[in-house]
Structures are given as structure tokens and as C-alpha cells.
Motif scaffolding. Sequence first.
Motif, mmCIF file in Angstrom:
data_model
loop_
_atom_site.group_PDB
_atom_site.id
_atom_site.type_symbol
_atom_site.label_atom_id
_atom_site.label_comp_id
_atom_site.label_asym_id
_atom_site.label_seq_id
_atom_site.Cartn_x
_atom_site.Cartn_y
_atom_site.Cartn_z
ATOM 1 N N ALA A 103 80.976 45.498 21.443
ATOM 2 C CA ALA A 103 80.552 45.790 22.818
ATOM 3 C C ALA A 103 80.456 44.505 23.629
ATOM 4 O O ALA A 103 80.842 44.460 24.800
ATOM 5 C CB ALA A 103 79.206 46.511 22.805
ATOM 6 N N ASN A 104 79.963 43.458 22.997
ATOM 7 C CA ASN A 104 79.869 42.175 23.692
ATOM 8 C C ASN A 104 81.251 41.660 24.067
ATOM 9 O O ASN A 104 81.479 41.185 25.185
ATOM 10 C CB ASN A 104 79.144 41.170 22.797
ATOM 11 C CG ASN A 104 78.763 39.903 23.515
ATOM 12 O OD1 ASN A 104 79.549 38.967 23.582
ATOM 13 N ND2 ASN A 104 77.558 39.846 24.032
ATOM 14 N N GLY A 105 82.207 41.771 23.147
ATOM 15 C CA GLY A 105 83.566 41.330 23.428
ATOM 16 C C GLY A 105 84.220 42.141 24.530
ATOM 17 O O GLY A 105 84.940 41.594 25.374
ATOM 18 N N ALA A 106 83.968 43.454 24.544
ATOM 19 C CA ALA A 106 84.541 44.312 25.589
ATOM 20 C C ALA A 106 83.999 43.936 26.957
ATOM 21 O O ALA A 106 84.739 43.877 27.945
ATOM 22 C CB ALA A 106 84.235 45.775 25.280
ATOM 23 N N SER A 107 82.707 43.673 27.024
ATOM 24 C CA SER A 107 82.080 43.317 28.291
ATOM 25 C C SER A 107 82.618 41.993 28.816
ATOM 26 O O SER A 107 82.935 41.856 30.003
ATOM 27 C CB SER A 107 80.559 43.239 28.114
ATOM 28 O OG SER A 107 79.919 42.947 29.320
ATOM 29 N N ILE A 108 82.752 41.011 27.937
ATOM 30 C CA ILE A 108 83.259 39.705 28.348
ATOM 31 C C ILE A 108 84.717 39.796 28.782
ATOM 32 O O ILE A 108 85.129 39.212 29.794
ATOM 33 C CB ILE A 108 83.104 38.691 27.200
ATOM 34 C CG1 ILE A 108 81.622 38.397 26.948
ATOM 35 C CG2 ILE A 108 83.854 37.399 27.498
ATOM 36 C CD1 ILE A 108 81.363 37.530 25.730
ATOM 37 N N GLY A 109 85.525 40.556 28.048
ATOM 38 C CA GLY A 109 86.941 40.657 28.352
ATOM 39 C C GLY A 109 87.220 41.245 29.725
ATOM 40 O O GLY A 109 88.028 40.700 30.498
ATOM 41 N N ILE A 110 86.549 42.340 30.061
ATOM 42 C CA ILE A 110 86.801 42.950 31.373
ATOM 43 C C ILE A 110 86.208 42.088 32.482
ATOM 44 O O ILE A 110 86.775 42.015 33.580
ATOM 45 C CB ILE A 110 86.223 44.390 31.420
ATOM 46 C CG1 ILE A 110 86.713 45.123 32.670
ATOM 47 C CG2 ILE A 110 84.720 44.386 31.370
ATOM 48 C CD1 ILE A 110 88.181 45.392 32.703
ATOM 49 N N ALA A 111 85.091 41.399 32.210
ATOM 50 C CA ALA A 111 84.508 40.514 33.226
ATOM 51 C C ALA A 111 85.455 39.368 33.551
ATOM 52 O O ALA A 111 85.575 38.954 34.712
ATOM 53 C CB ALA A 111 83.160 39.978 32.743
ATOM 54 N N GLN A 112 86.143 38.836 32.536
ATOM 55 C CA GLN A 112 87.125 37.776 32.786
ATOM 56 C C GLN A 112 88.250 38.284 33.673
ATOM 57 O O GLN A 112 88.673 37.603 34.613
ATOM 58 C CB GLN A 112 87.682 37.269 31.455
ATOM 59 C CG GLN A 112 86.703 36.430 30.665
ATOM 60 C CD GLN A 112 87.258 36.014 29.316
ATOM 61 O OE1 GLN A 112 88.065 36.729 28.706
ATOM 62 N NE2 GLN A 112 86.829 34.863 28.824
ATOM 63 N N ASP A 113 88.736 39.477 33.407
ATOM 64 C CA ASP A 113 89.812 40.033 34.233
ATOM 65 C C ASP A 113 89.353 40.256 35.669
ATOM 66 O O ASP A 113 90.108 40.005 36.620
ATOM 67 C CB ASP A 113 90.296 41.359 33.637
ATOM 68 C CG ASP A 113 91.275 41.154 32.484
ATOM 69 O OD1 ASP A 113 91.601 39.994 32.192
ATOM 70 O OD2 ASP A 113 91.699 42.157 31.888
ATOM 71 N N MET A 114 88.126 40.714 35.827
ATOM 72 C CA MET A 114 87.633 41.012 37.169
ATOM 73 C C MET A 114 87.396 39.740 37.972
ATOM 74 O O MET A 114 87.642 39.695 39.182
ATOM 75 C CB MET A 114 86.336 41.816 37.085
ATOM 76 C CG MET A 114 86.480 43.201 36.459
ATOM 77 S SD MET A 114 87.553 44.316 37.385
ATOM 78 C CE MET A 114 86.589 44.551 38.869
ATOM 79 N N VAL B 190 81.182 53.272 22.544
ATOM 80 C CA VAL B 190 80.376 52.114 22.925
ATOM 81 C C VAL B 190 81.183 51.159 23.800
ATOM 82 O O VAL B 190 80.647 50.549 24.736
ATOM 83 C CB VAL B 190 79.838 51.405 21.667
ATOM 84 C CG1 VAL B 190 79.204 50.062 22.016
ATOM 85 C CG2 VAL B 190 78.812 52.286 20.952
ATOM 86 N N SER B 191 82.489 51.050 23.546
ATOM 87 C CA SER B 191 83.336 50.169 24.346
ATOM 88 C C SER B 191 83.397 50.628 25.799
ATOM 89 O O SER B 191 83.466 49.795 26.708
ATOM 90 C CB SER B 191 84.752 50.113 23.754
ATOM 91 O OG SER B 191 84.756 49.440 22.514
ATOM 92 N N TRP B 192 83.375 51.929 26.038
ATOM 93 C CA TRP B 192 83.392 52.410 27.419
ATOM 94 C C TRP B 192 82.164 51.945 28.188
ATOM 95 O O TRP B 192 82.252 51.489 29.325
ATOM 96 C CB TRP B 192 83.489 53.938 27.447
ATOM 97 C CG TRP B 192 84.896 54.439 27.538
ATOM 98 C CD1 TRP B 192 85.592 55.146 26.596
ATOM 99 C CD2 TRP B 192 85.802 54.264 28.634
ATOM 100 N NE1 TRP B 192 86.870 55.414 27.028
ATOM 101 C CE2 TRP B 192 87.025 54.889 28.284
ATOM 102 C CE3 TRP B 192 85.717 53.629 29.878
ATOM 103 C CZ2 TRP B 192 88.131 54.911 29.140
ATOM 104 C CZ3 TRP B 192 86.823 53.643 30.719
ATOM 105 C CH2 TRP B 192 88.004 54.272 30.354
ATOM 106 N N VAL B 193 81.000 52.060 27.562
ATOM 107 C CA VAL B 193 79.778 51.610 28.232
ATOM 108 C C VAL B 193 79.803 50.096 28.411
ATOM 109 O O VAL B 193 79.415 49.568 29.458
ATOM 110 C CB VAL B 193 78.532 52.038 27.437
ATOM 111 C CG1 VAL B 193 77.256 51.535 28.109
ATOM 112 C CG2 VAL B 193 78.476 53.550 27.296
ATOM 113 N N ALA B 194 80.296 49.373 27.404
ATOM 114 C CA ALA B 194 80.356 47.912 27.486
ATOM 115 C C ALA B 194 81.308 47.452 28.583
ATOM 116 O O ALA B 194 81.036 46.485 29.295
ATOM 117 C CB ALA B 194 80.779 47.331 26.143
ATOM 118 N N VAL B 195 82.430 48.143 28.741
ATOM 119 C CA VAL B 195 83.370 47.807 29.814
ATOM 120 C C VAL B 195 82.700 47.994 31.168
ATOM 121 O O VAL B 195 82.839 47.162 32.082
ATOM 122 C CB VAL B 195 84.646 48.660 29.694
ATOM 123 C CG1 VAL B 195 85.445 48.648 30.992
ATOM 124 C CG2 VAL B 195 85.517 48.143 28.548
#
Length: 261
Positions: A80-91, A160-165
Motif C-alpha cells: 500500500a505504501n508503494g502504491a501511494s508513493i507511485g501514483i503521487a510521483q506520477d501526479m 488495498v492498492s485501490w485505497v492506497a492509490v
Amino acid sequence: MTTIAADSATMFRRNLLHMMRYPGLTVFVIGIPVLLLLLFVYVFGGTLGAGLPGGGEGASQQYLAYVVPGILLIGVAGIANGASIGIAQDMTEGIVARFRSMAISRAAVLNGHVLGNTVQGLLCLAIVLGVGLLMGFRPAAGPLAWLALTAFLALVCYSVSWVAVAMGMSSKTVEAASNWPMIFTLLPFLGSGFVPTASMPGWLQWFADAQPFTPFIETARDLLAGRAPSSGDGWWSLIWCAVFIALGYAWAGRLYERKSV
């Protein structure tokens, strides 16, 4: 629908390539649960295992069998932490704005991140489970139970990845995006991941039994032991996964429309 599937596959491959070219986050996600497994079994296992029902001789090995499902869900929290960081970098880096100027399905960008992190999660969990086997963990699961466990863990990683994204998209910076999913890391500790909930104070036991990671852990524990999950834990796990997917999809979709313009 065909366009969404094709674009999602493209974004999925993009995230897999990013994972392979920048393996630092993947190594970190795998390393934390492995270190926790070693710590809890070899340092605390004798004492904690003696407190389990039937604990005594071989308490450390008994505790190893008990704690592995909890460590697996810690691994899900790391994803979940990795998913959140990954989409934040793209945004924050502007790539999503560029995607919006192209003939790409808007849902595909989010689908790619979620599917990529689900695969990363299964890889992480396989390595953690392999370390547990090297330490002496001997699950009683048969072929069907292993298949069910794989499908179940994939569903949990996906939900969980959906919520993390969505959490990552709601963050203004990449640093802030790494803080939101910490709640997922705490929940296995406040559930049945490391000790039975019956040993907790009444107020904490109520929370531990009601939160989503306890049925996740108990379902994984039953499948690894070769047992059919209890109806309560199994159904609640599916309900929580459905809630996470619906919440994350709606939240992330709304943020994507608003913030990527």
C-alpha cells in the motif's frame, strides 16, 4: 471496453518496467516483513509462543506458524505504501497531465498502478513465505488451499492498492503520500497478527475483532493450516475487500478528474 483493457495492459506493463528499473522500493517493501519475521520468531518467539494454547516445548516453531499470516499482511501494508508513493510521483511530476492529452483511457492509468502493485505484492508475499519455509514453517495446506490462498491474497492486495492509490492522489507531495498508508501497517499489530485477540483488554479486543485485517489474517491462517476459513472470517474478508475496492475506485476516480487537469 476493449480500449480500456488494452490501455490498462499498457499502463500495467509501464508499472512493471518501472518496478524492475527502480528496484529500491521493492527491496524495501520485501525487507521490512522479512526483518519482522526474523525478529518476532528468534527474539520474541519463545516467550510469545509459550502463551499460545498448547505452547511449551518448541514454542518458537509454534509461534512461527502462528505469526506468518500476520507477517504476510504486513507485506500487504508495505505494498500500500508503494502504491501511494507511485501514483503521487506520477501526479506531481506531470506525467498524468501528459497522459490526459493522449488518446488513453482515463481509467487505465489507475488500473495500471493497481494491477502493477498487486503483482508486486504477490512477489513480496512469495518471498516472505519462502523465508518462513527456510525457518522451519511447515503449512498443512493442500493444492486447493494453496490456490485459494493465492487468489485470496491477490484480492486483498488489489483492494488495498485501490485505497492506497486514492491516498497517494490526495497527497500534495510524495513525502506526504508515504505517511497515509501507515494505518495499514498498524492494523495487523492491533489485530490477531501477533497475539490472539482474546489476550487483549476488552476495549482493544473489540477493535481488533472489528477491523478488517483480523479476518484477513485469520482467513490466511486457516488456509495455511489446511482448514476451510470460518464463515465469519471468510465473509467479512470478502465484504472488506469489496468496500476497499468501491471506496478506492470512487475516491481515486474523483481525484483523478479534478487534479490531473
